[in-house]
Design a protein around this motif. Structure first.
Motif, PDB file in Angstrom:
ATOM      1  N   LEU A 373      -1.704 -19.559  -3.637  1.00  0.00           N
ATOM      2  CA  LEU A 373      -1.199 -18.232  -4.014  1.00  0.00           C
ATOM      3  C   LEU A 373      -1.225 -17.278  -2.826  1.00  0.00           C
ATOM      4  CD1 LEU A 373      -2.755 -17.581  -7.570  1.00  0.00           C
ATOM      5  CD2 LEU A 373      -0.471 -18.418  -7.001  1.00  0.00           C
ATOM      6  N   VAL A 374      -2.336 -17.283  -2.073  1.00  0.00           N
ATOM      7  CA  VAL A 374      -2.436 -16.300  -0.988  1.00  0.00           C
ATOM      8  C   VAL A 374      -1.658 -16.736   0.245  1.00  0.00           C
ATOM      9  CG1 VAL A 374      -4.629 -15.361  -1.791  1.00  0.00           C
ATOM     10  CG2 VAL A 374      -4.636 -17.192  -0.102  1.00  0.00           C
ATOM     11  N   LEU A 375      -1.109 -17.954   0.225  1.00  0.00           N
ATOM     12  CA  LEU A 375      -0.269 -18.377   1.356  1.00  0.00           C
ATOM     13  C   LEU A 375       1.224 -18.225   1.061  1.00  0.00           C
ATOM     14  CD1 LEU A 375      -2.257 -21.488   2.662  1.00  0.00           C
ATOM     15  CD2 LEU A 375      -1.950 -19.266   3.780  1.00  0.00           C
ATOM     16  N   THR A 376       1.524 -17.621  -0.081  1.00  0.00           N
ATOM     17  CA  THR A 376       2.945 -17.423  -0.399  1.00  0.00           C
ATOM     18  C   THR A 376       3.508 -16.226   0.375  1.00  0.00           C
ATOM     19  OG1 THR A 376       2.307 -16.002  -2.236  1.00  0.00           O
ATOM     20  CG2 THR A 376       2.777 -18.305  -2.764  1.00  0.00           C
ATOM     21  N   GLU A 377       4.822 -16.173   0.413  1.00  0.00           N
ATOM     22  CA  GLU A 377       5.475 -14.992   0.976  1.00  0.00           C
ATOM     23  C   GLU A 377       5.344 -13.810   0.032  1.00  0.00           C
ATOM     24  OE1 GLU A 377       9.517 -15.556   2.114  1.00  0.00           O
ATOM     25  OE2 GLU A 377       9.009 -17.231   3.437  1.00  0.00           O
ATOM     26  N   VAL A 378       5.377 -14.099  -1.261  1.00  0.00           N
ATOM     27  CA  VAL A 378       5.317 -12.989  -2.210  1.00  0.00           C
ATOM     28  C   VAL A 378       3.967 -12.281  -2.100  1.00  0.00           C
ATOM     29  CG1 VAL A 378       4.686 -14.524  -4.126  1.00  0.00           C
ATOM     30  CG2 VAL A 378       5.570 -12.253  -4.612  1.00  0.00           C
ATOM     31  N   TYR A 379       2.916 -13.049  -1.816  1.00  0.00           N
ATOM     32  CA  TYR A 379       1.604 -12.425  -1.623  1.00  0.00           C
ATOM     33  C   TYR A 379       1.617 -11.530  -0.380  1.00  0.00           C
ATOM     34  CZ  TYR A 379      -3.395 -11.839  -0.781  1.00  0.00           C
ATOM     35  OH  TYR A 379      -4.635 -11.298  -0.561  1.00  0.00           O
ATOM     36  N   ALA A 380       2.347 -11.960   0.627  1.00  0.00           N
ATOM     37  CA  ALA A 380       2.334 -11.250   1.908  1.00  0.00           C
ATOM     38  C   ALA A 380       3.422 -10.181   2.001  1.00  0.00           C
ATOM     39  CB  ALA A 380       2.490 -12.254   3.051  1.00  0.00           C
ATOM     40  N   ARG A 381       4.039  -9.847   0.897  1.00  0.00           N
ATOM     41  CA  ARG A 381       5.055  -8.802   0.913  1.00  0.00           C
ATOM     42  C   ARG A 381       4.402  -7.454   1.229  1.00  0.00           C
ATOM     43  NH1 ARG A 381       9.728  -9.438   1.422  1.00  0.00           N
ATOM     44  NH2 ARG A 381       9.454 -11.528   0.588  1.00  0.00           N
ATOM     45  N   GLY A 382       5.099  -6.575   1.926  1.00  0.00           N
ATOM     46  CA  GLY A 382       4.554  -5.257   2.246  1.00  0.00           C
ATOM     47  C   GLY A 382       4.480  -4.371   1.010  1.00  0.00           C
ATOM     48  N   SER A 383       3.577  -3.396   1.023  1.00  0.00           N
ATOM     49  CA  SER A 383       3.465  -2.489  -0.125  1.00  0.00           C
ATOM     50  C   SER A 383       4.205  -1.177   0.121  1.00  0.00           C
ATOM     51  CB  SER A 383       2.001  -2.199  -0.439  1.00  0.00           C
ATOM     52  OG  SER A 383       1.437  -1.392   0.582  1.00  0.00           O
ATOM     53  N   ALA A 384       4.465  -0.871   1.384  1.00  0.00           N
ATOM     54  CA  ALA A 384       5.153   0.389   1.683  1.00  0.00           C
ATOM     55  C   ALA A 384       6.628   0.251   1.328  1.00  0.00           C
ATOM     56  CB  ALA A 384       4.989   0.729   3.154  1.00  0.00           C
ATOM     57  N   TRP A 385       7.218   1.356   0.922  1.00  0.00           N
ATOM     58  CA  TRP A 385       8.626   1.333   0.545  1.00  0.00           C
ATOM     59  C   TRP A 385       9.328   2.522   1.187  1.00  0.00           C
ATOM     60  CZ3 TRP A 385      12.034  -1.969  -0.870  1.00  0.00           C
ATOM     61  CH2 TRP A 385      13.286  -1.530  -1.347  1.00  0.00           C
ATOM     62  N   ASN A 386      10.390   2.229   1.881  1.00  0.00           N
ATOM     63  CA  ASN A 386      11.155   3.275   2.540  1.00  0.00           C
ATOM     64  C   ASN A 386      12.147   3.870   1.539  1.00  0.00           C
ATOM     65  OD1 ASN A 386      12.859   4.820   4.052  1.00  0.00           O
ATOM     66  ND2 ASN A 386      13.016   3.337   5.741  1.00  0.00           N
ATOM     67  N   ALA A 387      11.920   5.121   1.180  1.00  0.00           N
ATOM     68  CA  ALA A 387      12.704   5.733   0.105  1.00  0.00           C
ATOM     69  C   ALA A 387      14.189   5.839   0.450  1.00  0.00           C
ATOM     70  CB  ALA A 387      12.150   7.115  -0.232  1.00  0.00           C
ATOM     71  N   THR A 388      14.520   5.766   1.735  1.00  0.00           N
ATOM     72  CA  THR A 388      15.943   5.855   2.083  1.00  0.00           C
ATOM     73  C   THR A 388      16.703   4.624   1.598  1.00  0.00           C
ATOM     74  OG1 THR A 388      15.555   4.844   4.234  1.00  0.00           O
ATOM     75  CG2 THR A 388      15.480   7.247   4.141  1.00  0.00           C
ATOM     76  N   ARG A 389      15.957   3.593   1.199  1.00  0.00           N
ATOM     77  CA  ARG A 389      16.615   2.393   0.678  1.00  0.00           C
ATOM     78  C   ARG A 389      16.851   2.486  -0.825  1.00  0.00           C
ATOM     79  NH1 ARG A 389      13.555  -2.851   2.307  1.00  0.00           N
ATOM     80  NH2 ARG A 389      15.545  -3.766   1.681  1.00  0.00           N
ATOM     81  N   GLY A 390      16.608   3.632  -1.390  1.00  0.00           N
ATOM     82  CA  GLY A 390      16.783   3.774  -2.831  1.00  0.00           C
ATOM     83  C   GLY A 390      15.439   3.692  -3.536  1.00  0.00           C
ATOM     84  N   GLY A 391      15.477   3.476  -4.846  1.00  0.00           N
ATOM     85  CA  GLY A 391      14.249   3.437  -5.630  1.00  0.00           C
ATOM     86  C   GLY A 391      13.422   2.203  -5.309  1.00  0.00           C
ATOM     87  N   ARG A 392      12.114   2.354  -5.439  1.00  0.00           N
ATOM     88  CA  ARG A 392      11.195   1.236  -5.242  1.00  0.00           C
ATOM     89  C   ARG A 392      11.494   0.153  -6.279  1.00  0.00           C
ATOM     90  NH1 ARG A 392       5.558  -0.024  -3.835  1.00  0.00           N
ATOM     91  NH2 ARG A 392       5.620   1.523  -2.207  1.00  0.00           N
TER      92      ARG A 392
END
Lengths: 549, 456
Positions: A373-392
């Motif tokens: 689980l902790v070696l997946t890409e989904v686990y390593a996804r960033g938590s920050a979201w750039n609002a200029t890309r639209g809604g989170r």
């Protein structure tokens, strides 16, 4: 993860071939390897996540965010400043895998699992040293989940290291004040915690709006626990059983038709109650003198423990797969965790099936599944979201990492790791841990799922004397190091800023944050110990610190 | 209707479900709100709802509000809830029956309202009677302390398989913390204090009581001597800035919730002076009485003056199964001084227009005087006193028969009073409902209604 390790990276695959084609290609080119070796569970998980959502996603977390997340999830605390630095400066391609493998075998990992599963299973009802000893022993040797649950449901007292498992039931069956012995509550929790089903509303009638929760499901479990009692012949928590001779009789409060069932796991066949000749019922009969309960030849607890954990029972492996997923991903595939039913389908049904099947295939080896689980890409996804890309993106898409609240224990260990190292006299570890728990734990019986800050915790961090002492300058601790670093004529403030942010938030400060520290260092030139104390406190009390993002 | 077709929203109003079945056999575990949503989910949301209601703009709310206190305070309703634990005898207090079979030894005295008499043990309250109203026709259902305290304070609604909030938690939910920024529900009591989340029932722990055990501030309330006020400002400014930076790329809710609890904590810390008895004037101490209850009522007044929405003050030890008359002769004067003083003070300060005052027990005491010269538990015919915002003053509502053995005429259950009190606070309890995870729940017992004679 460096892309060199991922020849079939997201982008490549998304652009050029479907997941199925990749699978087919692989089996052609590397046919001498088994399927599992060809594609790790981690990669298969990522494929399932990607198959469900192709909208905008946050980029992968940077090293700093990932190292903090991994430490918190696997050993229950943030990395120390040295540990964070070591990881950030490590240039090797496989550093993430090495980190995960090191943390999973560290003694702090079993402490983390003990604390996480204590909170999950006891829901802050109370602690007992034998219960803690049982969990510690179980997680130290990576006991299979099905075995662990058998100990909890059918606790025996022949092994002193494991007998504390009885506390799960004994605590719930203890009389507190005028509260009655809570057999329905124990039944409910077995359903919630081991089957992912909250059957409470099916005690007196079939569930009114969940089709697949029947009264017989509740009663089949209930009869087993109703037949138990807390043993009074021993000092430690222990559960005994009475003689079960007939099915439990019940009726719906609505139609009042008499019904009956023997012990039964929801969805499985009823367990037959054997009959014995009079005088032959017991392995050892009850003894009034010693107050020892008898040991009947037929143990419904033993049968129930077997049946619940058997491969026939899909709900059991789905539940632990879902709970382990929730523990590291911050959201259950079935959400809420104890609402598995037809009207509340999982967000990713195939993924849940995959994880549940892998649980069984890997013999409920939690550590092995956790590693994937902790070696997946989904686990390593960033938590920050750039609002200029639209809604989170919605949490269920896993388009960004879902932030998890730090548990009381994670807060305690992290607070010490970040502000330290502290000498043995800096605080009374046992008492301080207890006060952290008191301040941060939920009220009893409230599952700790959501982020729920409280005035009590704010007052605790603001004014508890021993907490405040941790941010007072003391030889070698963070504040001490910051004061010394800031003394350097050239770049002193900047070095202090970097030390501070790495120690508390496991990342380097931004330009803005460096400037802020620089200005403060100049402004408070004569009171730097005090300044760094307040600055450290501020970051330790920040939302960024209180979340595992 | 097939059961499977029912949505949770319909659960409470489904005609196919006989309510009697629910109330008698229903599992205490069965809380329909839990079917669909996790409980914590509501809490997270509720924390923010509370914050929003409290400040208007999150975070800055309490600061902005401080400047506008004068204007807003007039409108913000508050409650003083005096709980006489154990059961005050109506014969020795609000509904004396001198010279009758069960009347006991005490006389009745005239009050400031012609025609209303109360026990001679309450001379100070008698002088305030024009500010007060008596409900002498209370007829409730529980004669046990353990269940009765909760039953009365939760308003004894119909059983829908959920745990209702205490009145304090309900008011905290509806009125929020107001412009003061202080916790909305505080409880001043002898013994231990802490955060009493149980009071909140299905509303969730956030609406529990902050209890000042022994009248003392809660743990960690007082600012540590390690941190000077300027340092406290500095560290919180830095914390807030860190939160702002984090919120730029992360969801706002956790940051807002964190700032909200810190703001509330800091408002409380600023008011550490409230607990300092050195700040109580000698005259007040004398008037309220140099007793535990007197000090607690005085602290209660300070809390109301500071803007706390709901202040509960407890008096214990009223369960006079033995020696009832000496017991009340000892207890009532202490109660009388403190209660009459706070009513006088609230009236004098014009606060009765905004503060609802309630004083009651879990039940009254029996007419029959038992073998230990005591009176036992008696929910069938007893009295309570109320006044303040929205309540008519100087009246009695309902009455008992000559011997005090039953209510003659209209009987009032606690549900009627809950409807009345909600109405007095401007909350239409027949129109407004709780929303418990989609399950609509009435504020008070469906079969009860506000008592018109009691409303101003």
């Amino acid at each position: 993860m460096p892309s060199a390790l991922r020849p079939w990276s997201n982008n490549y695959r998304a652009r050029w071939c479907s997941a199925a084609v990749v699978g087919a290609c692989l089996s052609i080119f590397v046919s001498n390897l088994s399927a599992a070796e060809v594609e790790s569970l981690a990669k298969r998980i990522d494929r399932q996540i990607e198959a469900k959502y192709s909208g905008p996603r946050a980029p992968q977390a940077d090293d700093a965010e990932l190292v903090r997340r991994t430490y918190l999830d696997l050993i229950g605390r943030v990395p120390t400043v040295e540990e964070a630095r070591a990881y950030l400066s490590d240039k090797s391609a496989d550093k993430r895998v090495k980190l995960v493998d090191r943390l999973l075998t560290a003694p702090e990992h079993s402490r983390r699992m003990t604390e996480a599963f204590h909170a999950t299973l006891m829901e802050r009802r109370g602690e007992h040293e034998e219960w803690t000893a049982f969990l510690r022993e179980a997680f130290a040797k990576n006991m299979a989940w099905d075995e662990l649950v058998r100990h909890v449901i059918d606790p025996r007292d022949d092994d002193p290291a494991l007998r504390g498992a009885a506390f799960f039931a004994v605590n719930r069956l203890s009389k507190v004040g005028q509260q009655e012995t809570d057999y329905p509550g124990l039944t409910r929790d077995v359903g919630r915690l081991f089957l992912g089903k909250d059957l409470a509303c099916a005690q007196c009638h079939n569930h009114l709006f969940i089709d697949d929760y029947k009264q017989v499901d509740f009663q089949g479990l209930y009869t087993v626990f109703l037949n138990t009692a807390i043993r009074t012949d021993v000092k430690y928590p222990a559960l005994g059983e009475n003689l079960m001779t007939k099915p439990i009789e019940f009726m719906s409060v609505f139609d009042k038709k008499p019904l009956a069932t023997g012990p039964r796991v929801p969805g499985l066949r009823e367990i037959a109650i054997p009959t014995f000749a009079k005088g032959e019922e017991y392995v050892s009969p009850p003894d009034r003198k010693t107050k020892a309960m008898g040991v009947p030849k037929f143990s419904p607890l033993e049968k129930l423990a077997e049946e619940i954990t058997s491969p026939k029972n899909r709900a059991f492996r789905e539940n632990i797969a879902n709970r382990l997923w929730w523990l590291v991903m911050g959201r259950g595939l079935v959400d809420p965790l104890d609402q598995t039913h037809v009207a509340n389908p999982p967000s990713h049904p195939e993924l849940l099936k995959l994880l549940a099947d892998e649980m069984l295939a890997r013999k409920y080896d939690l550590r092995a599944v956790l590693r994937e689980l902790v070696l997946t890409e989904v686990y390593a996804r960033g938590s920050a979201w750039n609002a200029t890309r639209g809604g989170r993106p919605e949490p269920a898409t896993y388009g960004t990492a879902v932030a998890k609240p730090l548990s009381a224990e994670q807060m305690y260990h992290s607070y010490l790791a970040a502000s330290g190292p502290h000498g043995p006299k800096a605080h009374n570890a046992g008492a301080l841990r207890e006060r952290f728990t008191k301040a941060f734990a939920n009220p009893p019986k409230e599952p700790e799922i959501e982020f729920a800050p409280s005035v009590k915790a704010a007052l605790f961090l603001s004014n508890d004397d021993e907490v405040l002492r941790l941010t007072v300058r003391d030889s070698g601790n963070l504040v001490d190091r910051l004061v010394k670093l800031a003394e350097a004529k050239d770049g002193g403030a900047d070095a202090a800023a970097e030390e501070l942010y790495l120690a508390v938030l496991s990342r380097k400060p931004t330009a803005d944050e460096r400037r802020e520290v620089g200005e403060l260092v100049t402004k408070y030139a004569n009171e730097r110990a005090k300044l760094f104390g307040q600055l450290t406190w501020a970051l330790l009390s920040s939302t960024e610190f209180c979340l595992n993002h | 209707m097939k059961q499977s077709e029912q949505s949770p929203r319909e659960h409470a109003t489904v005609p196919a479900v006989p309510h009697s079945a629910f109330s008698t056999r229903h599992s205490p575990l069965c809380t329909p709100g839990e079917h669909r949503l996790s409980r914590r989910k509501l809490l997270g949301g509720a924390a923010l709802a509370g914050a929003a209601a409290a400040g208007g703009s999150l975070g800055l709310g309490s600061l902005l509000a401080a400047a506008e206190t004068g204007a807003i305070k007039k409108k913000h309703k508050q409650v003083l809830f005096v709980w006489i634990d154990g059961g005050m005898s109506q014969f020795e207090s609000w509904d004396p029956k001198p010279n009758t079979q069960f009347g006991g030894p005490f006389r009745a005295i005239p009050t400031s309202v012609p025609g209303i008499q109360i026990s001679e043990l309450m001379p100070h309250s008698a002088k305030q009677m024009h500010h007060l109203s008596l409900v002498r026709g209370m007829c409730t259902k529980d004669n046990a302390h353990s269940s009765g305290v909760g039953r009365i304070q939760r308003g004894d609604p119909k059983n829908r398989g959920v745990v209702y909030p205490f009145f304090g938690s309900a008011v905290a939910n509806f009125l929020g913390q107001g412009p003061s920024g202080l916790p909305p529900y505080v409880w001043i009591k002898p013994g231990s204090g802490g955060f009493i989340y149980q009071d909140a029932g299905f509303l969730g722990p956030k609406y529990g009581a902050l209890a000042f055990g022994d009248g003392k501030p809660p743990e960690n309330l007082l600012r540590s001597e390690r941190v000077a006020p300027a340092d406290d400002d500095l560290r919180n400014m830095l914390r807030r800035k860190a939160n702002e930076r984090f919120a730029a790329a992360h969801p706002a809710e956790p940051v807002e919730a964190m700032d909200f609890v810190y703001d509330t904590a800091r408002e409380l810390m600023k008011r550490g002076d409230l607990f300092d008895e050195a700040n109580f004037s000698a005259r007040d101490k004398e008037r309220y009485g140099d007793t535990e209850f007197g000090r607690h009522m005085l602290l209660g007044r300070k809390m109301l003056e500071a803007g706390v929405t709901f202040v509960k003050v407890n008096s214990y030890g009223w369960d006079t199964h033995g020696d009832n008359f000496n017991g009340h002769a000892n207890l009532l004067p202490k109660f009388d001084r403190a209660f009459a003083s706070i009513v006088e003070d609230l009236a004098e300060r014009g606060m009765l227009d905004d503060v609802l005052v309630i004083c009651l027990s879990e039940f009254g005491r029996t007419p029959r005087i038992n073998g230990h010269v005591g009176r036992d538990h008696f929910p069938e015919a007893w009295s309570l006193v109320t006044t303040g915002t929205g309540i008519r003053r100087g009246v009695t509502v309902g009455k008992t028969n000559e011997l005090g053995t039953y209510v003659s005429g209209d009987e009032y259950d606690i549900g009627h009073l809950f409807h009345t009190w909600f109405a007095a606070l401007g909350i239409d309890s027949k129109a407004v409902e709780y929303d418990n995870h989609g399950q609509p729940l009435p504020l008070a017992h469906d079969d009860c209604f506000p008592i018109k004679e009691l409303l101003a």
